[in-house]
Design an enzyme around this catalytic site. Sequence first.
Site, PDB file in Angstrom:
ATOM      1  N   ASP A 380       6.008  -6.367   5.613  1.00  0.00           N
ATOM      2  CA  ASP A 380       4.991  -5.414   6.041  1.00  0.00           C
ATOM      3  C   ASP A 380       3.661  -5.820   5.391  1.00  0.00           C
ATOM      4  OD1 ASP A 380       3.817  -2.951   6.985  1.00  0.00           O
ATOM      5  OD2 ASP A 380       4.063  -2.180   4.953  1.00  0.00           O
ATOM      6  N   THR A 382       0.468  -3.366   4.962  1.00  0.00           N
ATOM      7  CA  THR A 382      -0.183  -2.303   4.199  1.00  0.00           C
ATOM      8  C   THR A 382       0.741  -1.773   3.111  1.00  0.00           C
ATOM      9  OG1 THR A 382      -1.431  -1.671   6.167  1.00  0.00           O
ATOM     10  CG2 THR A 382      -1.339  -0.085   4.362  1.00  0.00           C
ATOM     11  N   ARG A 555      -9.630  -2.188   8.222  1.00  0.00           N
ATOM     12  CA  ARG A 555      -8.858  -1.325   9.113  1.00  0.00           C
ATOM     13  C   ARG A 555      -9.821  -0.404   9.855  1.00  0.00           C
ATOM     14  NH1 ARG A 555      -3.482  -0.413   7.313  1.00  0.00           N
ATOM     15  NH2 ARG A 555      -3.634   1.812   7.783  1.00  0.00           N
ATOM     16  N   THR A 635       2.992  -5.922  11.132  1.00  0.00           N
ATOM     17  CA  THR A 635       2.064  -4.852  10.778  1.00  0.00           C
ATOM     18  C   THR A 635       1.706  -4.019  11.995  1.00  0.00           C
ATOM     19  OG1 THR A 635      -0.136  -4.412   9.865  1.00  0.00           O
ATOM     20  CG2 THR A 635       0.128  -6.448  11.100  1.00  0.00           C
ATOM     21  N   GLY A 636       1.194  -2.843  11.738  1.00  0.00           N
ATOM     22  CA  GLY A 636       0.707  -1.985  12.805  1.00  0.00           C
ATOM     23  C   GLY A 636      -0.780  -2.149  13.043  1.00  0.00           C
ATOM     24  N   ASP A 637      -1.434  -3.024  12.267  1.00  0.00           N
ATOM     25  CA  ASP A 637      -2.877  -3.202  12.388  1.00  0.00           C
ATOM     26  C   ASP A 637      -3.259  -4.041  13.599  1.00  0.00           C
ATOM     27  OD1 ASP A 637      -3.666  -1.668  10.309  1.00  0.00           O
ATOM     28  OD2 ASP A 637      -3.866  -3.292   8.865  1.00  0.00           O
ATOM     29  N   LYS A 731       9.963  -3.968  14.576  1.00  0.00           N
ATOM     30  CA  LYS A 731      10.162  -4.717  13.331  1.00  0.00           C
ATOM     31  C   LYS A 731      11.639  -5.038  13.137  1.00  0.00           C
ATOM     32  CE  LYS A 731       6.196  -2.870  10.722  1.00  0.00           C
ATOM     33  NZ  LYS A 731       5.776  -2.165   9.492  1.00  0.00           N
ATOM     34  N   ASP A 750       7.135  -1.025   2.106  1.00  0.00           N
ATOM     35  CA  ASP A 750       6.921   0.034   1.119  1.00  0.00           C
ATOM     36  C   ASP A 750       6.962   1.438   1.702  1.00  0.00           C
ATOM     37  OD1 ASP A 750       4.429  -0.209   2.513  1.00  0.00           O
ATOM     38  OD2 ASP A 750       3.485   0.906   0.892  1.00  0.00           O
ATOM     39  N   ASN A 753       8.204   3.731   7.548  1.00  0.00           N
ATOM     40  CA  ASN A 753       8.263   2.994   8.810  1.00  0.00           C
ATOM     41  C   ASN A 753       8.880   1.610   8.644  1.00  0.00           C
ATOM     42  OD1 ASN A 753       6.108   2.085   7.291  1.00  0.00           O
ATOM     43  ND2 ASN A 753       4.859   1.578   9.073  1.00  0.00           N
TER      44      ASN A 753
END
Length: 1072
Positions: A380, A382, A555, A635-637, A731, A750, A753
Amino acid sequence: MKRFVYINDDSCRHSYCDNRISNTKYTLWNFFPKNLWEQFRRFMNQYFLLIACLQLWSRITPVSPATTWGPLIIIFIVSASKEAWDDYNRYLSDKKANERKVWLVKDGIRRQIKAQEIHVGDIVWLHENDEIPCDLVLIGTSDPQGTCYVETSALDGETDLKTRIVPSISANLSVEQLEKVKGVVECPNPDNDIRRFDANMRLFLPTIDNEKCPLTVNNTLLQSCYLRYTEWACGIAVYTGNETKSGMSRGTAEPKLTAADAMIDKLTIAIFLLQIVAVLVLGYFGNIWKDTQGLKQWYLMYPVKGPWYDFLVIPLRFELLCSIMIPISIKVTLDLAKGVYAKFIDWDEQMFDWETNTPAHSANTAISEDLGQVEYILSDKTGTLTENRMIFKQCCISNTTYGNDNGDALKDARLLNAVSSDDPDVIKFLMVMALCNTVVPVKSNDDTVSYKAQSQDEEALVNAASNLNVMLISKDSSTAEICFNGCKFRYELLDILEFTSDRKRMSVVVKDGRTGKIHLLSKGADEAILPRAYPGQQIQRYLEAVEMYSQLGLRTLCLGWRDLEEDEYKEWSKNFQEASCSLDNRESKIAEACHSLERDLYILGVTAIEDRLQDGVPETIKLLRNAGINVWMLTGDKQNTAIQIGLLCNLLTSEPNSQLLSISGKTEEDILRSLDTALLITKNTCETKDLAFVLDGWALEIILKHSKESFTRLAMLSRTAICCRMTPLQKAQLVAILKSVGYLTLAIGDGGNDVRMIQEANIGVGISGREGLQAARAADYSIGKFKFLKRLILIHGRYSYNRTAFISQYSFYKSLLICFIQILFAFLSGLSGTSLFNSISLMAYNVFYTSLPVMTIIFDKDISETTVLQYPQILHHSQAGRLLNPTTFCGWFGRSLYHALVIFFITVCAYADEKSEMQELSMVALSGCIWLQAFVVTMDTNSFTYPQIILIWGNFVAFYMINLILSAIPSLQIYTIMFCLCGQPSYWITMALTVAVGMGPVMALRYFRNLYRPSAINILQQIEQSNGSIQPSRNVESAALKSARTNLTNLLSGSRRKRGSYYQPLLSEPAR
């Protein structure tokens, strides 16, 4: 299925289970049979039980049944004792929870009861800092606004406080009414989804009218949470005992089988097949010898005509004789060793995070050696690679960018002037930042306000708005208060449209307390907000701002505003209420209602938040990549943000031989075409270029639907991937793809999710970060920072694999050694299946003489930790399985056969005369085994410590002391034997000759192999020895270093092209 909970109704309270929780596995009455059943589900235990039962048949057993029953019982007792101790601790924990005192309200009367006596429908009264005893629907609090705060870290690992709200139907009830309330809660049957509770509640007259009120998880108090900053709260018990969401979430995770364990299972099967073949062959020829020769020997007393099963006696005798080919103690030995490996991780001070006071922790003690064979790391971003400390840096409002010059919008004079001059768009922008969130303001005694937030992004936005004089000073379930330039403004919170991973946005509907106007405030990802702009608004400048901020690795969030007409809101609110009350597909209906309102937004601007890299991340990723590990970032970014982070952390490089392939497109055909192009380029240039690919969640969804095989081939060829806009499910899907083709994966994250990904991987690592402990609790290992991953893998993983490889193969070696001697003796005893060794010696050999020395390897280090970190490429030895595979096992097999021949023939030549007793021959052979094994362990040990010396040679001395004591007991077969042997010079000469002949050729072969074909480990050991003692000349040292680098480079090149093909026999290199 639905559950109807009748409030304060004794007639229905026994329809469901009480609140007694039980996490125990056994009871006092079923422990013995259930534990035996579980132990005998293992094939190896079934096998040894069969052998032990056959030994009870006196006609066929060559030795006492105690030789198998003794070790088997000891192993069962050890395993059962561990299970009993663990279960007893669970019982004590349950007992403490069940007998905790809680307050119950019945017909207006409060009384204290034990937590286990709560039933569904009871009203439980809680006080500040109380632990919540069961799942409750909140109906009242001490707060006039109907809110309370709960700490959920014990449930989901998230450390921030959560706000819970009294349902509107009971918001205005007095304490007296709450104590006597009657009604019904319609809710689903128990499940383990702690993020969802779709239910309805009705209260009966005279308390209130019979209106149906929707309930969500925000109206619940879940078991194991704590009530904080709230004087009291009361709720209705809806789920109790093991049917609570916490209880339903408990369970034993499926045990993970390591690559080393899988190889050991295969070797065990191979040895078993060899044993069957040996038994059939020896039994066949044994029967032939009996029929042709044995019947002629009168002293053998064979009956002329035996029973019908007589032809089975000799094969069965050989089966019992050869049963020790499979070491009975291997599982216990490995379990003990793995437990020590886990403790080494827990005790590693270099993996202690002093900033957060967090030690490394091994939750799974069975898979440490897999850490040394990791091939793919999926991380991950973030909070894992970054600090998850969000700082508001820049923004774009009304086509004007702030913070470009100094990198800090909060110090930009233009923005400060716009705020002071009451620029309407800027003020609206700051209002969205302050109101559109789930942040909880907390006032201290000195009236300063701090914020508790579930999202670090929201906390950064609220703090930034506060710094710009738009301060959120109070908030409850229905109102929020803003202080702007010293004036207070009150807003009524009409509805909250919560953030979901599908919608990727959040909105709130507020009513201005001064004007009475209703506004919709929205914030979210650019792809979720910008397409919802009102027709005609120019959003190109915002698209450019998002792109610019992404290039800087920031972000981004887009903010929008919409004024609502009261009639429009009332009509929408009715639809939203109906969707909220639905028990079927509530989530999709709510999403549809939200979608209908979140349109025609006036886009106010874009925020840019910085999330800095953790210390040591670039160095750690570089080291892991040099070790031959492929690293992916999930990542979700946004894509550009992720790429910039990838460049900063050494995941991507800007060198000429690097190339980043993008898998994207506007249509499905474009995406599939770009996938084929990326695969073609990768196939043709992966040998000469460092290639990586990037894709987003939408592209992955299409690829998995239409071209999963092509993507799998691309994944196998790519060392690096950046996967953006990933959902938790996606993921986990990426991890599953890599696992499906045989790669050993490690997932690290961490947050909550990341749990799916962590649980799907062969090894899950959780970081105890700012998002809480949910990932750390779901993981096999938890660490405080990403940088500790290098020690976890390169040091603990590699050493654990090396040690397990030696312990497992040595266990087979010692068992094969004694078995081969028995087989050789059969040729001197008419193939009758007679045992050379007495029962006591065989049992002691398995349990005492050979078990302790091998445990010294748990302290062994083939090369120092500094050298491993300096030459991370050495990890390829364990990645490729070079120390535990069929070829290395053949080396151990050959060594056991050779040593058996040496011991047998030297013993026979020295003692097989008419003056020697059978017991003397047996003890000499047994002594030869002990001598050789002591030297084998000593020669294969690389680093000596006092515990190792004591265990190896102390055990050697103990062998003689035990047998001297046994030789003093007249009733035993070995009476006086050891005294006689120790007094004979020929005995000691025989032992010296056995060691010389047994170890000489092995040491010579190893010496010449190391001299002319040294491995990378051999070279590094030579360098360490030279640097540690003789201090060679600079030229010699440079040549050695150059040779090591060349060897390591050759070792690493081709490792991905030919996985698992680099095996060498153990004789060429010790199992270190």
